[in-house]
Design a protein around this motif. Sequence first.
Motif, PDB file in Angstrom:
ATOM      1  N   LEU A  78       0.819  -1.198   0.000  1.00 56.83           N
ATOM      2  CA  LEU A  78       0.000   0.000   0.000  1.00 56.83           C
ATOM      3  C   LEU A  78       0.859   1.256   0.000  1.00 56.83           C
ATOM      4  N   SER A  79       0.253   2.358  -0.428  1.00 51.87           N
ATOM      5  CA  SER A  79       0.931   3.657  -0.411  1.00 51.87           C
ATOM      6  C   SER A  79       0.413   4.465   0.780  1.00 51.87           C
ATOM      7  N   GLY A  80       0.913   5.691   0.896  1.00 53.08           N
ATOM      8  CA  GLY A  80       0.380   6.627   1.874  1.00 53.08           C
ATOM      9  C   GLY A  80       0.963   6.531   3.261  1.00 53.08           C
ATOM     10  N   ALA A  81       1.986   5.706   3.464  1.00 57.61           N
ATOM     11  CA  ALA A  81       2.577   5.570   4.792  1.00 57.61           C
ATOM     12  C   ALA A  81       3.572   6.697   5.052  1.00 57.61           C
ATOM     13  N   ARG A  82       3.694   7.052   6.333  1.00 57.13           N
ATOM     14  CA  ARG A  82       4.637   8.111   6.736  1.00 57.13           C
ATOM     15  C   ARG A  82       5.391   7.657   7.983  1.00 57.13           C
ATOM     16  N   ARG A  83       6.601   8.151   8.169  1.00 50.30           N
ATOM     17  CA  ARG A  83       7.382   7.807   9.356  1.00 50.30           C
ATOM     18  C   ARG A  83       6.760   8.371  10.625  1.00 50.30           C
ATOM     19  N   THR A  84       5.850   9.320  10.485  1.00 51.81           N
ATOM     20  CA  THR A  84       5.171   9.905  11.641  1.00 51.81           C
ATOM     21  C   THR A  84       3.848   9.212  11.952  1.00 51.81           C
ATOM     22  N   ASP A  85       3.543   8.135  11.255  1.00 55.78           N
ATOM     23  CA  ASP A  85       2.281   7.438  11.453  1.00 55.78           C
ATOM     24  C   ASP A  85       2.135   6.932  12.890  1.00 55.78           C
ATOM     25  N   SER A  86       0.906   6.963  13.373  1.00 50.35           N
ATOM     26  CA  SER A  86       0.553   6.356  14.644  1.00 50.35           C
ATOM     27  C   SER A  86      -0.893   5.903  14.542  1.00 50.35           C
TER      28      SER A  86
END
Length: 297
Positions: free
Chosen positions: A43-51
């Motif tokens: 999948l796309s849309g992931a970020r290192r700041t995800d929670s």
Amino acid sequence: MTRRSHMDRRALFATGAAAALLAATGVSAQASPARRGRLRAALSGARRTDSFDARQDHGLFMQVAMVGAVFDTLTEVAADGTLHGELSTAWEGDARAQVWTLTLRENVDFHDGTRFSAQDVVASFDLHRQTLLADVARVSVLDAQRVLVELHEGDPHFPYRLSDPRLVIYPAGNMAVAMSDGIGTGLYRVQRFQPGRHFLGQRVAQHYKDGRAGWFDTVELVALSSSAVRAEALRDNYVDAAELSDTSDLADLSGITLLPETVSMTAAVSERLALPHHTGSRWPLDNLRAAERWWMA
């Protein structure tokens, strides 16, 4: 006005505001899905700041991890476009659709062992009182299994709005940890989470959806920003499903199904997966709930 755990979409969507349009996948459903295997999706849309904080502006990676695996909402839009109860089993509005009584599901536990109750709904609603639920004048606990919601103005679509994937329910007494570690009432417990990169969920031993959903033993989501790389991972059998919007990166469509359909695809799926006769198309990947609804062929 009374709405139980199944609502006719023609009545609910009379204004046309909801676009829960459905398309047959072309994949034959198996009569008896079995609990086994691992769903692997790129999948796309992931970020290192995800929670697991629902107030964040999440991409598809976290949306699928949250509402498709770890958490539940009060209602959900089924693949056939009708509204069903999830953590809420019934809802009743007054004549003006301004005051709503929500009846909650009993004997549901969060992944940390906490018992789900009305206080969790109130605390989770409070997170969105300035945004998604700005029209809520008051929300209060009637008893352990009932919540009263008063709106500033009547809204007959309020039960449908509760299916929004951002309105997941957290444990009121452990909300900060739930947002950081992912503690919900969903079918899959967080086993490993690397923000912006990887999610692995393990099927809980017992769940109120047993026999109806949650057929995979584990769910693995891999974050890949490049559409070409996601297509390559699917072609080379590294994943079973990939978020894609066109076929330009799929040199060979053999053994691959396009969802929801060829002219408006949002994902490509390997024939290793079995899908229901219908898949929801309001959001990608079967209304974000592929991990719940699909199974291994």
